[in-house]
Design a protein around this motif. Structure first.
Motif, PDB file in Angstrom:
ATOM      1  N   ALA A  45       0.835  -1.208   0.000  1.00  0.00           N
ATOM      2  CA  ALA A  45       0.000   0.000   0.000  1.00  0.00           C
ATOM      3  C   ALA A  45       0.868   1.256   0.000  1.00  0.00           C
ATOM      4  N   GLY A  46       1.878   1.290   0.869  1.00  0.00           N
ATOM      5  CA  GLY A  46       2.725   2.483   0.985  1.00  0.00           C
ATOM      6  C   GLY A  46       3.659   2.631  -0.204  1.00  0.00           C
TER       7      GLY A  46
ATOM      8  N   TYR B 285       8.337   5.896   5.522  1.00  0.00           N
ATOM      9  CA  TYR B 285       8.791   5.580   6.887  1.00  0.00           C
ATOM     10  C   TYR B 285       8.339   4.159   7.200  1.00  0.00           C
TER      11      TYR B 285
ATOM     12  N   GLY C 250       5.795  -6.652   6.579  1.00  0.00           N
ATOM     13  CA  GLY C 250       4.539  -7.249   7.061  1.00  0.00           C
ATOM     14  C   GLY C 250       3.958  -8.209   6.034  1.00  0.00           C
TER      15      GLY C 250
ATOM     16  N   LEU D  67      -0.733 -14.477  -5.902  1.00  0.00           N
ATOM     17  CA  LEU D  67      -1.631 -14.614  -7.053  1.00  0.00           C
ATOM     18  C   LEU D  67      -2.323 -13.267  -7.295  1.00  0.00           C
TER      19      LEU D  67
ATOM     20  N   ALA E  13      -0.369   3.966   5.703  1.00  0.00           N
ATOM     21  CA  ALA E  13      -0.440   2.734   4.891  1.00  0.00           C
ATOM     22  C   ALA E  13       0.261   1.628   5.681  1.00  0.00           C
TER      23      ALA E  13
ATOM     24  N   PHE F 153      -3.090   5.544  15.110  1.00  0.00           N
ATOM     25  CA  PHE F 153      -3.101   6.982  14.823  1.00  0.00           C
ATOM     26  C   PHE F 153      -4.486   7.552  15.126  1.00  0.00           C
TER      27      PHE F 153
ATOM     28  N   GLY G 229      -2.803 -15.752   7.943  1.00  0.00           N
ATOM     29  CA  GLY G 229      -2.822 -16.732   6.855  1.00  0.00           C
ATOM     30  C   GLY G 229      -1.461 -17.361   6.670  1.00  0.00           C
TER      31      GLY G 229
ATOM     32  N   SER H 278       1.642 -14.633   7.677  1.00  0.00           N
ATOM     33  CA  SER H 278       1.566 -13.233   8.092  1.00  0.00           C
ATOM     34  C   SER H 278       0.109 -12.868   8.364  1.00  0.00           C
ATOM     35  N   VAL H 279      -0.129 -11.567   8.514  1.00  0.00           N
ATOM     36  CA  VAL H 279      -1.468 -11.106   8.907  1.00  0.00           C
ATOM     37  C   VAL H 279      -2.012 -10.137   7.865  1.00  0.00           C
TER      38      VAL H 279
ATOM     39  N   HIS I 185      -6.488  -4.153   2.577  1.00  0.00           N
ATOM     40  CA  HIS I 185      -6.406  -4.756   1.238  1.00  0.00           C
ATOM     41  C   HIS I 185      -6.620  -6.266   1.286  1.00  0.00           C
TER      42      HIS I 185
ATOM     43  N   HIS J 222      -5.983  -9.209  -1.390  1.00  0.00           N
ATOM     44  CA  HIS J 222      -5.916  -8.757  -2.783  1.00  0.00           C
ATOM     45  C   HIS J 222      -5.025  -7.520  -2.952  1.00  0.00           C
TER      46      HIS J 222
HETATM   47  C1  LIG Z   1      -0.700 -15.761   3.842  1.00  0.00           C
HETATM   48  C2  LIG Z   1      -1.036 -14.614   2.946  1.00  0.00           C
HETATM   49  C3  LIG Z   1      -1.172 -14.829   1.582  1.00  0.00           C
HETATM   50  C4  LIG Z   1      -1.504 -13.756   0.738  1.00  0.00           C
HETATM   51  N1  LIG Z   1      -1.603 -13.982  -0.596  1.00  0.00           N
HETATM   52  C5  LIG Z   1      -1.902 -12.954  -1.430  1.00  0.00           C
HETATM   53  C6  LIG Z   1      -1.970 -13.157  -2.830  1.00  0.00           C
HETATM   54  O1  LIG Z   1      -1.763 -14.274  -3.330  1.00  0.00           O
HETATM   55  N2  LIG Z   1      -2.298 -12.088  -3.616  1.00  0.00           N
HETATM   56  C7  LIG Z   1      -2.540 -10.833  -3.088  1.00  0.00           C
HETATM   57  O2  LIG Z   1      -2.855  -9.901  -3.837  1.00  0.00           O
HETATM   58  N3  LIG Z   1      -2.473 -10.621  -1.753  1.00  0.00           N
HETATM   59  C8  LIG Z   1      -2.159 -11.655  -0.932  1.00  0.00           C
HETATM   60  N4  LIG Z   1      -2.092 -11.444   0.412  1.00  0.00           N
HETATM   61  C9  LIG Z   1      -2.482 -10.122   0.922  1.00  0.00           C
HETATM   62  C10 LIG Z   1      -1.407  -9.085   0.739  1.00  0.00           C
HETATM   63  O3  LIG Z   1      -0.221  -9.601   1.249  1.00  0.00           O
HETATM   64  C11 LIG Z   1      -1.875  -7.804   1.474  1.00  0.00           C
HETATM   65  O4  LIG Z   1      -3.087  -7.361   0.907  1.00  0.00           O
HETATM   66  C12 LIG Z   1      -0.833  -6.686   1.332  1.00  0.00           C
HETATM   67  O5  LIG Z   1       0.439  -7.150   1.647  1.00  0.00           O
HETATM   68  C13 LIG Z   1      -1.216  -5.525   2.248  1.00  0.00           C
HETATM   69  O6  LIG Z   1      -0.238  -4.530   2.097  1.00  0.00           O
HETATM   70  P1  LIG Z   1      -0.145  -3.320   3.138  1.00  0.00           P
HETATM   71  O7  LIG Z   1       0.940  -2.459   2.654  1.00  0.00           O
HETATM   72  O8  LIG Z   1      -1.497  -2.766   3.363  1.00  0.00           O
HETATM   73  O9  LIG Z   1       0.248  -4.013   4.528  1.00  0.00           O
HETATM   74  P2  LIG Z   1       1.674  -4.559   5.018  1.00  0.00           P
HETATM   75  O10 LIG Z   1       2.397  -5.265   3.947  1.00  0.00           O
HETATM   76  O11 LIG Z   1       1.418  -5.318   6.278  1.00  0.00           O
HETATM   77  O12 LIG Z   1       2.499  -3.233   5.304  1.00  0.00           O
HETATM   78  C14 LIG Z   1       2.339  -2.441   6.424  1.00  0.00           C
HETATM   79  C15 LIG Z   1       3.737  -1.951   6.797  1.00  0.00           C
HETATM   80  O13 LIG Z   1       3.611  -0.911   7.755  1.00  0.00           O
HETATM   81  C16 LIG Z   1       4.675  -1.028   8.684  1.00  0.00           C
HETATM   82  N5  LIG Z   1       4.267  -0.300   9.887  1.00  0.00           N
HETATM   83  C17 LIG Z   1       3.292  -0.647  10.780  1.00  0.00           C
HETATM   84  N6  LIG Z   1       3.160   0.318  11.729  1.00  0.00           N
HETATM   85  C18 LIG Z   1       4.062   1.299  11.416  1.00  0.00           C
HETATM   86  C19 LIG Z   1       4.392   2.551  11.993  1.00  0.00           C
HETATM   87  N7  LIG Z   1       3.763   3.003  13.092  1.00  0.00           N
HETATM   88  N8  LIG Z   1       5.384   3.302  11.437  1.00  0.00           N
HETATM   89  C20 LIG Z   1       6.039   2.859  10.309  1.00  0.00           C
HETATM   90  N9  LIG Z   1       5.740   1.664   9.722  1.00  0.00           N
HETATM   91  C21 LIG Z   1       4.770   0.903  10.260  1.00  0.00           C
HETATM   92  C22 LIG Z   1       4.829  -2.538   8.842  1.00  0.00           C
HETATM   93  O14 LIG Z   1       6.101  -2.874   9.343  1.00  0.00           O
HETATM   94  C23 LIG Z   1       4.581  -3.041   7.439  1.00  0.00           C
HETATM   95  O15 LIG Z   1       5.776  -3.185   6.690  1.00  0.00           O
HETATM   96  C24 LIG Z   1      -1.717 -12.466   1.283  1.00  0.00           C
HETATM   97  C25 LIG Z   1      -1.533 -12.246   2.655  1.00  0.00           C
HETATM   98  C26 LIG Z   1      -1.196 -13.306   3.480  1.00  0.00           C
HETATM   99  C27 LIG Z   1      -0.987 -13.056   4.941  1.00  0.00           C
END
Ligand SMILES: Cc1cc2nc3c(=O)[nH]c(=O)nc-3n(C[C@H](O)[C@H](O)[C@H](O)COP(=O)(O)OP(=O)(O)OC[C@H]3O[C@@H](n4cnc5c(N)ncnc54)[C@H](O)[C@@H]3O)c2cc1C
Length: 347
Positions: free
Chosen positions: A12-13, A30, A39, A47, A178, A186, A199, A277-278, A304, A307
């Motif tokens: 996302a970020g 950040y 994460g 996928l 993000a 926040f 998962g 992960s979560v 997200h 997906h």
């Molecule tokens: C087992 C599993 C299988 C998956 N398979 C798929 C797939 O096949 N296809 C697909 O599209 N999606 C899949 N996903 C989902 C996908 O991984 C997520 O939708 C996506 O990674 C979410 O991205 P995000 O940036 O929102 O969250 P994250 O990747 O969790 O990023 C958040 C980040 O913020 C950081 N953070 C948290 N708090 C702070 C703070 N206070 N200051 C600075 N940084 C901070 C964390 O360290 C982390 O790096 C899967 C997820 C899991 C767990």
């Protein structure tokens, strides 16, 4: 030039940073972890699919736009392990058959982008014996979320080990939260109804039969064709669980789900690893994207769910449009359905 602080270095970020940089802004990421994708985005291979539904809804309009933006973006980037190997969505009952026939009618994509196949045609495409009819999406496939984050962030200022506690800790014209479940820490996003969903993906060494698989198979789970001697078989879903510990029973669950739909493919697979992960989901299971409720220069991209590979890039375009004052890339019904304020009473 607008300086934008992005809190969180996952899909996302990093996607926001990529789109903002291309638009001439100055993004800074950040990230609390020691590296990007610390994460849920640390998944080595994920996928991606367009997620169309039988009837047009704001949700399916969002994912349809996201799919197309994702394909264009993947084309721009190198070394992201992108493979548009195609995906077969196996059909196990009549209700699903009807839904998918309606989906094809509703979206009217040309045959070369989406079509229904009988079991024999699906087997020909898959390269393995399948007993079920299938919806075939030739442009779906897999990509590395982890590498996507790294590529998105290339040439962008990234501050690692930088856990941000408050938006006032960063010096910027706009801030994007993000950071997955972390957005709730926040004040600007504290009331969002977000939930963790743990998962686990299973890695398995191919068998003589499974190594013939040429495209992704999707059912209640999914299996990807072997890459460098490993299949990825996903994924378990545990609502409300917020840890990344490994569970052996999740590997069994993933293999059993495959065995039910394609026993020949599941036979003799040897589990060789796993990754857990979560994910984050919201109360209405739709991403949360847009200006934080009652805040001028704070934006959110989270929830997200499963997906993020496609959803995060459409989110990034929408938030960049908002920050830069450009016409919005998504329609008003979709924007309304995504916005954080939807949970704060009538919208
Ligand atoms: C087992 C599993 C299988 C998956 N398979 C798929 C797939 O096949 N296809 C697909 O599209 N999606 C899949 N996903 C989902 C996908 O991984 C997520 O939708 C996506 O990674 C979410 O991205 P995000 O940036 O929102 O969250 P994250 O990747 O969790 O990023 C958040 C980040 O913020 C950081 N953070 C948290 N708090 C702070 C703070 N206070 N200051 C600075 N940084 C901070 C964390 O360290 C982390 O790096 C899967 C997820 C899991 C767990």
């Amino acid at each position: 030039m607008k300086r934008v602080a992005i809190i969180g270095g996952g899909l996302a970020g990093a996607a926001c940073a990529y789109v903002l940089k291309q638009a001439g802004a100055e993004p800074v990421i950040y990230e609390a972890g020691e590296e990007l994708a610390a994460g849920a985005s640390g998944n080595p291979i994920g996928l991606y699919n367009p997620r169309l539904s039988a009837h047009r809804t704001p949700e399916s309009d969002f994912y349809c736009a996201a799919f197309s933006q994702a394909l264009r973006t993947f084309q721009e980037l190198e070394d992201i392990e992108w493979n548009a190997c195609g995906a077969l969505h196996l059909i196990t009952d009549e209700k699903r058959q009807k839904q998918l026939a309606q989906t094809i009618e509703t979206w009217s994509w040309p045959d070369e982008e989406m079509r229904l196949l009988n079991a024999a045609q699906a087997s020909d495409i898959a390269g393995v014996d399948l007993q079920h009819d299938a919806l075939y999406l030739p442009q779906s496939g897999y990509v590395s979320p982890k590498k996507l984050c790294e590529r998105y962030a290339q040439g962008i200022e990234v501050r690692l080990n930088a856990k941000i506690e408050s938006v006032s800790d960063v010096d910027a014209d706009a801030v994007i939260l993000a950071c997955g479940m972390g957005v709730k820490k926040f004040e600007e996003a504290r009331d969002l109804p977000l939930f963790p969903v743990r998962g686990q993906v299973t890695f398995a060494k191919p068998s003589e039969e499974s190594q013939k698989l040429r495209c992704a198979l999707c059912y209640s789970g999914y299996i990807l064709p072997e890459k460098e001697g490993v299949h990825k078989i996903g994924s378990t879903f545990q609502q409300g669980v917020e840890h990344s510990k490994i569970h052996d029973e999740d590997d069994r669950e993933n293999i059993e789900a495959l065995a039910q739909i394609a026993p020949g493919v599941a036979k003799e697979l040897e589990v060789s690893g796993r990754w857990a992960s979560v994910r984050v989901t919201s109360k209405d299971h739709f991403p949360v994207i847009g200006r934080a409720h009652d805040c001028k220069d704070v934006y959110v991209s989270t929830a997200h769910s499963a997906h993020g590979a496609v959803g995060s890039i459409a989110a990034a375009h929408l938030i960049a449009d908002m920050i830069l004052g450009r016409p919005l890339s998504l329609g008003k019904d979709v924007v309304r359905k995504l916005k954080p304020a939807r949970f704060m009473g009538p919208v």
